[in-house]
Design an enzyme around this catalytic site. Structure first.
Site, PDB file in Angstrom:
ATOM      1  CD  GLU B 189     -32.457 -16.632  37.651  1.00 54.79           C
ATOM      2  OE1 GLU B 189     -31.576 -17.272  37.577  1.00 54.79           O
ATOM      3  OE2 GLU B 189     -33.624 -17.085  37.939  1.00 54.79           O
ATOM      4  CB  SER B 469     -68.706 -25.309 -12.465  1.00 57.65           C
ATOM      5  OG  SER B 469     -69.390 -26.580 -12.817  1.00 57.65           O
TER       6      SER B 469
END
Lengths: 200, 773
Positions: B189, B469
């Protein structure tokens, strides 16, 4: 168990006294060895204690027949006196030892953390629950001390050595909360077990 | 002497020229002055802005660490799986932390150092041996010393990043970064980074030349400093003005800040990927995000890949544009080899390797959105949002990756299977689940829907549905707390009932099978989940005592209506896990926690979450209720589970089904795990599943997969187990043909002997007397 507990502000002196009781108790446990039978008996942890009854029962339609049984209380000497006598694994023993050192050095918080790790490994070992109850006393958490000691009692499944220790912690916790009557009751319970043990 | 002026410069004397020149000079001076002022302003701005850069440091969230010790029920294959999950690398030698050597009956591990909440743990080299029972021994390598316990570093499972920007990062220091990374970054870079003054003319020419030669853009001309300026302070706009400002700011920044500071800032700032709303910033997080391991363990080919994607992480997405990224990575590797940063052998080895990116979107982090969501909620009341997103806090949770993986596998496999079996539209059936520890109230796994990576609606917490239940055990428990009136053998009437409601309406419940079963023992009514018997029982003990039982178990939002006996209570799977864990822990309630400890970014403890224990339900009646819930599986509605659960182990649980089969529930436990499963539809339409045909299928296989320990059926001190004659419900002895062994609270056990018993045969008058007494 927890219903009707009297909660009051903690008195530092009382907490210190309670901590002393618990510390004395634990150190006593740690130094007492030598039950000859203990090695041959599957030990601590509810799982290894002699079951009161064959697990599971016969149910209509399930077919098997189990003769009715009566519960014979196991001989107290068969119970492990300390965690070292029990079937606790090396990891738990190592953490327990470090926790004792931390407690002795006045670092209850660290002891609590180490015992937490031990409890995750053997979650139904009543000795660990009892030791956590002791550190809760050090940490001035009397309510927690009592509940952890009670849980240890449940998991002790009749081990009188553990139960006596737990009742002493419960007595100290109640004393720390200012519940003198409750403390006396718990102490009596502890003394009765101790007497029964010495008579055994 | 008067000098004769040269006619050549006569035009200079022209007033026009003179004034023009003066004007120009003034203009240039003003221009210079303005430019100087501009630069001074820009300089101040650069300095102020850079000094004010406060890195967004999202809190890092960790799973529970794996403890390895002799006796642990873990085989080497499972341990390897755990190491792989943590990004440990298998090889022939230990080359540093995060590596291991697999062998037939052992694993040699070089564990990573890690700062836990209760202290730092150093790197250790340990040999782990295992046999059929599990881990058999641990030994410190290079010595004969055995080791009691090895705690592996915990998995990073996510972070709490700001929702507005999605900015996420794991901060790194330049001194801790492997030198190959900045070397490679600069090589690709910004070749002249250490010699230019912020802008590089050589760089511009080199880039132009390289791009021309390649025929397309391979190199950028911006220096690292310029890129940092752009990322930190400027927009992405490609305008001349922005380029101009960027260049000057770069020059100015270099006057105030050292090269290494700039490089370090860049390493932490650069954008390296996107994961839904989350933006991956910096190499520290990128390493976790793509390779699931810390930066200092990256290999040359992995470093090359990260540097390769700096150019444009959306275009060069390693999970999508594999070929493109591979090409560019290999180009970077070539540059590294040409520069002598890696040896020719290393180069040859590296270019052979695949990208090696951790699978699935999210990779190592953000894998468990439903769990991290729960963590976030539990933290919300304690910390400001900004502290969580910006201060780099470290949050240690209770998540058990093995349990989470098992739960995810079940939900993602079984829900679509159930859906197919009913020929439902694809994607219409949903499922959610929670697994907790029995003791300690630890939430071990949470799945909020069949798409387990989706960070949206969390059904495990937010979907409140009637529990059907699943509510029944709490009515039975309330009854069993009255040993003078009820025991497991007490006959209940399963006959129709009309209940007048305060609204004036009449409620006439029905059984699921629309049958009437008459008188049957209390435990059987629960095992078979009979509604009519349950409503009779509930009305007998009262609505408010049942509500109190729910509150004692950990849920107090229960309406004061009789239909609560059949589960007209809206709860989430997590709520259900709370109340069932109180049952599983023998009546000791522990508020469910997903967090163990919170530390500052420097490792200072902020809070520790020791669990709180409260004895809220009496142990004896809880034992009796659990015994009946064991029968649910042994011979009741959940009998199917025995076909998948390990033989010889005892579990307790309850099925739940709601009206028109909208919700299918199962909740149950052994001695170490509580698991709750819900199956239903988001539009709340009927699914066609009962609890037993839907959720139970997932639960049973889940408990099997978890190798969940069975209940230790040891009665507490206040419970006696007696042989009972099932016909009369009275005490049995050897004289009776069939005997049920059943627990009773001491004082609540039947005193009389059954007609079949020898006892009563020898003294029949006595038995008759007792009956008619």
């Amino acid at each position: 168990m927890s219903t009707g507990k009297t909660r009051s502000k903690l008195a530092p002196g009382r907490v210190a006294a309670a901590a002393l009781v618990a510390a004395a108790l634990l150190s006593a446990c740690a130094t007492e060895h030598g039950l000859s039978e203990s090695s041959s008996v599957p030990a601590a942890g509810a799982a290894e204690l002699p079951p009161a009854m064959a697990p599971g029962g016969v149910i209509p339609g399930a077919g098997t027949l189990i003769p009715p049984n009566t519960v014979t209380p196991p001989i107290s000497k068969n119970y492990p006196k300390t965690i070292q006598d029990s079937s606790a694994g090396p990891a738990v023993l190592s953490l327990y030892r470090k926790a004792q050192d931390a407690r002795a050095a006045g670092n209850a918080e660290q002891a609590d953390e180490l015992l937490e790790r031990a409890r995750r490994i053997e979650s139904h070992n009543p000795f660990i629950w009892q030791a956590i109850a002791g550190t809760k006393l050090d940490l001035h958490q009397a309510d927690q001390a009592e509940d952890f000691a009670a849980r240890s009692n449940d998991l002790a499944r009749g081990n009188p050595y553990i139960e006596a220790g737990n009742w002493r912690i419960i007595a100290a916790a109640r004393q720390a909360r200012g519940d003198t009557g409750g403390a006396l009751q718990a102490q009596t319970q502890a003394d009765n077990i101790a007497r029964a043990l010495s008579a055994d | 002497m008067v000098r004769k002026k040269s006619p050549r410069f006569a035009w200079l004397r022209s007033p026009l020229v003179v004034w023009t020149l003066i004007g120009l000079a003034v203009a240039v001076s003003i221009g210079l002055l303005l430019f100087t002022l501009y630069l001074v302003g820009l300089d101040g701005e650069v300095r102020a802005k850079f000094a004010a850069v406060r890195w967004v440091l999202p809190a890092q969230v960790y799973a529970a660490p794996l403890e390895v010790y002799p006796g642990a029920a873990l085989n080497l294959e499972q341990l390897r799986h755990e190491l792989d999950r943590l990004g440990y690398r298998a090889g022939d030698e230990l080359v540093g932390p995060g590596t291991y050597i697999p062998a037939k009956d052992s694993l040699r591990i070089d564990s990573r150092a890690f700062a836990f909440w209760d202290g730092a743990q150093p790197e250790q080299r340990v040999e782990v041996r295992a046999d059929a029972q599990g881990i058999s021994a641990l030994r410190l390598m290079g010595s004969d010393q055995s080791l009691d316990l090895l705690r592996l570093d915990p998995m990073l499972i996510g972070s709490i990043y700001p929702s507005h920007s999605g900015e996420d990062r794991v901060m790194v220091k330049l001194s801790e970064v492997p030198p190959l990374l900045p070397q490679t970054l600069l090589l690709v870079e910004d070749h002249d980074f250490y010699s230019h003054g912020g802008v590089s003319l050589r760089g511009i020419f080199r880039a132009a030349f390289a791009n021309m030669r390649a025929g397309h853009s391979v190199q950028g001309a911006s220096t690292i400093t310029q890129q940092l300026i752009k990322n930190l302070f400027l927009t992405n706009a490609r305008t001349v003005k922005r380029k101009f400002t960027e260049a000057w700011m770069a020059v100015l920044l270099e006057r105030h800040v050292s090269k290494n500071e700039i490089l370090e800032a860049y390493l932490n700032e650069v954008n390296l990927g996107q994961d839904g709303p989350r933006a991956v910033h910096g190499f520290g997080l990128a390493s976790q995000f793509y390779f699931n391991k810390p930066l200092n363990e990256l290999q040359p080919h992995e470093i090359a890949m990260l540097v390769a994607i700096v150019k444009g992480p959306s275009q060069y997405n390693p999970r999508r544009a594999v070929k493109l990224v591979l090409e560019r990575r290999n180009m970077v590797l070539k540059m590294m080899a040409d520069a002598g940063d890696i040896t020719p052998d290393e180069y040859q080895d590296a270019i052979q390797r695949p990208l090696g990116v951790a699978s699935g979107p999210g990779g190592g982090a953000a894998r468990f959105p439903a769990f991290v969501d729960l963590v976030r909620r539990q933290l919300a009341g304690l910390y400001q949002e900004q502290d969580l997103t910006n201060e780099g806090m470290r949050i240690f949770t209770t998540l058990d990756p093995r349990v989470q993986e098992a739960l995810e596998n079940r939900i993602t496999n079984d829900v679509p299977e159930l859906e197919k079996s009913r020929r439902m539209a694809e994607g219409s059936l949903q499922g959610a689940g929670v697994v907790t520890s029995v003791e300690g109230g630890e939430v071990l796994a949470v799945v909020g829907g069949r798409d387990t990576r989706y960070a949206g609606f969390n059904r495990a917490i937010d979907e409140r549905r009637p529990i059907g239940s699943l509510a029944k055990p709490f009515t039975y428990l309330t009854a069993l707390e009255q040993p003078g009136r009820f025991n497991l053998q007490t006959p209940l009437d399963d006959v129709p009932i009309d209940v007048p409601l305060p609204t004036g309406q009449i409620w006439s419940p029905k059984n699921y099978d629309r049958q009437i079963h008459g008188a049957l023992p209390l435990y059987m009514a629960l095992a078979k989940s009979y509604n009519l018997a349950t409503v009779h029982l509930g009305l007998d003990v009262g609505i408010n005592p049942v509500r109190k039982t729910f509150a004692a178990a950990g849920f107090d939002d229960v309406p004061e209506v009789p239909s609560i006996f059949l589960g007209a209570i809206d709860m989430s799977p997590l709520d259900v896990a709370q109340i069932y864990s109180t049952l599983a822990a023998s009546g000791y309630r522990t508020p469910l926690l997903a967090i163990r400890a919170v530390l500052t970014k420097d490792g200072q403890p902020l809070s520790r979450y020791a669990f709180k224990l409260e004895h809220t339900l009496p142990e004896g009646p809880v034992y009796l209720t659990t015994w009946a819930m064991r029968k649910v599986i042994e011979l009741g509605t959940a009998h199917w589970a025995t076909s998948v659960l390990p033989a010889g182990r005892v579990y307790a649980g309850k099925t739940g089904t709601t009206e028109d089969l909208r919700d299918s529930w199962f909740s149950g436990f052994g001695s170490d795990r509580v698991a709750v499963i819900w199956v239903g539809r988001d539009d709340n339409k009927p699914t066609g599943f009962e609890g037993a045909t839907g959720a139970l299928r997932i639960w049973g296989k889940l408990m099997r997969d978890l190798d969940a320990k069975g209940i230790e059926p040891l009665p507490p001190a206040d419970v006696a187990e007696l042989g009972i004659d099932p016909v009369s419900g009275l005490r049995a002895d050897e004289g009776c043909g069939e005997i049920v062994v059943m627990p009773f609270l001491r004082g609540g056990e039947p005193q009389q002997y059954a007609p079949c018993s020898n006892q009563s045969k020898s003294a029949p008058s006595n038995w008759l007397q007792n009956i008619f007494k």
